[in-house]
Design a protein around this motif. Structure first.
Motif, mmCIF file in Angstrom:
data_model
loop_
_atom_site.group_PDB
_atom_site.id
_atom_site.type_symbol
_atom_site.label_atom_id
_atom_site.label_comp_id
_atom_site.label_asym_id
_atom_site.label_seq_id
_atom_site.Cartn_x
_atom_site.Cartn_y
_atom_site.Cartn_z
ATOM 1 N N GLN A 16 0.826 -1.206 0.000
ATOM 2 C CA GLN A 16 0.000 0.000 0.000
ATOM 3 C C GLN A 16 0.863 1.260 0.000
ATOM 4 O OE1 GLN A 16 -0.949 -2.837 1.888
ATOM 5 N NE2 GLN A 16 -2.258 -3.114 0.091
ATOM 6 N N GLY A 17 2.104 1.141 0.484
ATOM 7 C CA GLY A 17 2.953 2.322 0.660
ATOM 8 C C GLY A 17 3.604 2.831 -0.608
ATOM 9 N N ILE A 18 3.911 1.919 -1.545
ATOM 10 C CA ILE A 18 4.650 2.411 -2.719
ATOM 11 C C ILE A 18 4.022 2.084 -4.065
ATOM 12 C CG2 ILE A 18 6.864 2.257 -1.457
ATOM 13 C CD1 ILE A 18 7.607 -0.059 -3.381
ATOM 14 N N THR A 19 3.005 1.210 -4.109
ATOM 15 C CA THR A 19 2.569 0.766 -5.437
ATOM 16 C C THR A 19 1.691 1.783 -6.157
ATOM 17 O OG1 THR A 19 0.802 -0.449 -4.386
ATOM 18 C CG2 THR A 19 2.727 -1.700 -5.066
ATOM 19 N N ARG A 20 0.933 2.559 -5.403
ATOM 20 C CA ARG A 20 0.055 3.526 -6.079
ATOM 21 C C ARG A 20 0.297 4.918 -5.518
ATOM 22 N NH1 ARG A 20 -5.577 0.596 -5.568
ATOM 23 N NH2 ARG A 20 -4.527 -0.445 -3.859
ATOM 24 N N GLY A 21 1.496 5.416 -5.776
ATOM 25 C CA GLY A 21 1.881 6.712 -5.221
ATOM 26 C C GLY A 21 2.645 6.491 -3.923
ATOM 27 N N ASP A 22 3.196 7.565 -3.400
ATOM 28 C CA ASP A 22 3.992 7.446 -2.186
ATOM 29 C C ASP A 22 3.116 7.653 -0.956
ATOM 30 O OD1 ASP A 22 5.818 7.392 -0.190
ATOM 31 O OD2 ASP A 22 6.881 9.211 -0.793
ATOM 32 N N LEU A 23 2.620 6.559 -0.417
ATOM 33 C CA LEU A 23 1.735 6.639 0.748
ATOM 34 C C LEU A 23 2.415 6.085 1.997
ATOM 35 C CD1 LEU A 23 -1.627 5.585 -0.925
ATOM 36 C CD2 LEU A 23 -0.807 7.880 -0.425
ATOM 37 N N ARG A 24 3.712 5.917 1.928
ATOM 38 C CA ARG A 24 4.449 5.327 3.056
ATOM 39 C C ARG A 24 4.249 6.129 4.355
ATOM 40 N NH1 ARG A 24 9.505 2.703 4.296
ATOM 41 N NH2 ARG A 24 9.364 2.583 6.560
ATOM 42 N N GLY A 25 4.173 7.464 4.223
ATOM 43 C CA GLY A 25 3.994 8.320 5.407
ATOM 44 C C GLY A 25 2.685 7.997 6.125
ATOM 45 N N ILE A 26 1.628 7.813 5.350
ATOM 46 C CA ILE A 26 0.317 7.484 5.934
ATOM 47 C C ILE A 26 0.378 6.115 6.607
ATOM 48 C CG2 ILE A 26 -2.097 6.938 5.399
ATOM 49 C CD1 ILE A 26 -2.012 8.977 3.189
ATOM 50 N N VAL A 27 0.999 5.148 5.912
ATOM 51 C CA VAL A 27 1.125 3.794 6.475
ATOM 52 C C VAL A 27 1.859 3.875 7.815
ATOM 53 C CG1 VAL A 27 2.197 1.520 6.169
ATOM 54 C CG2 VAL A 27 1.084 2.639 4.229
ATOM 55 N N ASP A 28 2.956 4.618 7.848
ATOM 56 C CA ASP A 28 3.758 4.692 9.074
ATOM 57 C C ASP A 28 3.015 5.395 10.211
ATOM 58 O OD1 ASP A 28 5.881 3.262 8.090
ATOM 59 O OD2 ASP A 28 7.033 5.016 7.466
ATOM 60 N N ARG A 29 2.282 6.464 9.872
ATOM 61 C CA ARG A 29 1.552 7.178 10.932
ATOM 62 C C ARG A 29 0.468 6.292 11.534
ATOM 63 N NH1 ARG A 29 2.037 11.588 7.589
ATOM 64 N NH2 ARG A 29 -0.144 11.810 7.061
ATOM 65 N N LEU A 30 -0.256 5.612 10.656
ATOM 66 C CA LEU A 30 -1.326 4.729 11.142
ATOM 67 C C LEU A 30 -0.741 3.564 11.949
ATOM 68 C CD1 LEU A 30 -4.354 4.921 10.804
ATOM 69 C CD2 LEU A 30 -4.186 3.450 8.806
ATOM 70 N N HIS A 31 0.388 3.062 11.481
ATOM 71 C CA HIS A 31 1.057 1.975 12.202
ATOM 72 C C HIS A 31 1.448 2.435 13.608
ATOM 73 C CE1 HIS A 31 3.509 -1.667 12.724
ATOM 74 N NE2 HIS A 31 4.442 -0.874 13.235
ATOM 75 N N ALA A 32 2.031 3.629 13.698
ATOM 76 C CA ALA A 32 2.462 4.140 15.008
ATOM 77 C C ALA A 32 1.261 4.305 15.941
ATOM 78 C CB ALA A 32 3.188 5.476 14.821
ATOM 79 N N MET A 33 0.135 4.760 15.361
ATOM 80 C CA MET A 33 -1.061 5.002 16.178
ATOM 81 C C MET A 33 -1.759 3.725 16.605
ATOM 82 S SD MET A 33 -3.660 7.982 14.979
ATOM 83 C CE MET A 33 -3.263 7.747 13.279
ATOM 84 N N MET A 34 -1.864 2.770 15.693
ATOM 85 C CA MET A 34 -2.749 1.620 15.915
ATOM 86 C C MET A 34 -2.045 0.290 16.171
ATOM 87 S SD MET A 34 -5.781 2.432 16.043
ATOM 88 C CE MET A 34 -6.422 4.086 16.077
ATOM 89 N N ILE A 35 -0.780 0.180 15.806
ATOM 90 C CA ILE A 35 -0.090 -1.115 15.941
ATOM 91 C C ILE A 35 1.102 -0.978 16.892
ATOM 92 C CG2 ILE A 35 0.983 -3.054 14.705
ATOM 93 C CD1 ILE A 35 -1.971 -2.545 13.881
ATOM 94 N N GLY A 36 2.066 -0.141 16.524
ATOM 95 C CA GLY A 36 3.165 0.192 17.435
ATOM 96 C C GLY A 36 4.024 -0.983 17.872
#
Ligand code: ADP
Ligand code: TYD
Length: 213
Positions: A107-127
């Motif tokens: 999800q982070g690199i295949t359709r545009g650079d969304l890595r920042g969103i992936v990382d923020r959500l990961h930090a908030m919800m998974i950690g």
């Protein structure tokens, strides 16, 4: 040491042999007397398995990349709450076929650079990151041929084709660099038992050295 409470993930392109190797490592560790939970993503808990069906079946354009990030993260949160954390707390070794690195890439690199969103959500919800991650590396053509030979109803990502596999391979190798303290790259283009031998050697060395608990 006992290996109690260790969290191990397998990552790599589709068809690289993650499921096979995760299963073989679970068997090897059980034979050594460890209590092992073998699980997978997306899925690994009843709720997350329901989300798995939503994300893996149907039209490749069914979801936007952003919606997919939310669905995969929701599935992971449920998997973590219901399966992974209770098992680690009970002192078991958890082996998962894919975890957050897959979202960072697919999800982070295949359709545009969304890595920042992936990382923020990961930090908030998974950690939480695995203690040890195996990146099974191989030629993308070989991975795709294996994945297509096994073809079932879960085709959304495999139907994206070889170009995606090529980008994924490079992406996994660069993630392995980025997280080099927990990632070990394994050459997956060898016979199953040879790959399994390398995987088991790394795990045994880490368990003996007390590095992954
Ligand atoms: P993944 O989980 O990475 O998609 P699988 O473990 O499901 O990969 O393997 C994909 C297919 O390739 C399966 O049919 C499996 O039996 C086969 N396979 C796995 N590892 C090897 C290997 N080292 N050599 C040849 N075939 C393999
Ligand atoms: P998986 O069942 O591991 O497929 P395979 O055995 O072919 O590797 O995963 C199914 C697909 O889900 C795979 O193409 C990768 C994708 N995926 C994501 O896009 N994001 C994620 O966060 C995860 C866990 C998987």
């Amino acid at each position: 040491m006992t290996g109690a409470g260790s969290f191990i993930s397998f990552e790599g392109i589709d068809g690289s042999g993650k499921s096979t190797q995760a299963r073989l490592l679970a068997e090897t560790l059980r034979n050594r007397g460890h209590d092992v939970v073998l699980t997978r993503e997306p899925g690994g808990s009843p709720g997350a398995e329901e989300i798995r069906r939503l994300v893996l079946e149907g039209d490749p354009d069914r979801w936007s990349a952003e919606t997919e990030i939310l669905l995969f993260t929701a599935a992971r949160r449920d998997h973590l709450e219901k399966t992974i954390l209770p098992a680690l707390a009970a002192g078991k070794i958890v082996i998962t076929d894919r975890f957050a690195d897959s979202t960072r890439l697919y999800q982070g690199i295949t359709r545009g650079d969304l890595r920042g969103i992936v990382d923020r959500l990961h930090a908030m919800m998974i950690g939480r990151e695995p203690d040890l991650t195996f990146v099974i590396d191989m030629d993308p053509g070989l991975g795709l041929a294996r994945a297509l030979a096994r073809r079932g109803t879960e085709e959304r990502f495999e139907s994206f084709g070889e170009d995606l596999q090529v980008r994924m391979r490079a992406g996994f190798l660069s993630l392995a660099e980025e997280f080099r303290n927990r990632c070990v790259v394994i050459d997956g283009a060898r016979p199953i038992e040879v790959v399994a031998g390398d995987v088991a050697a790394v795990v045994h060395a880490r368990l003996d050295a007390d590095l992954i608990a």
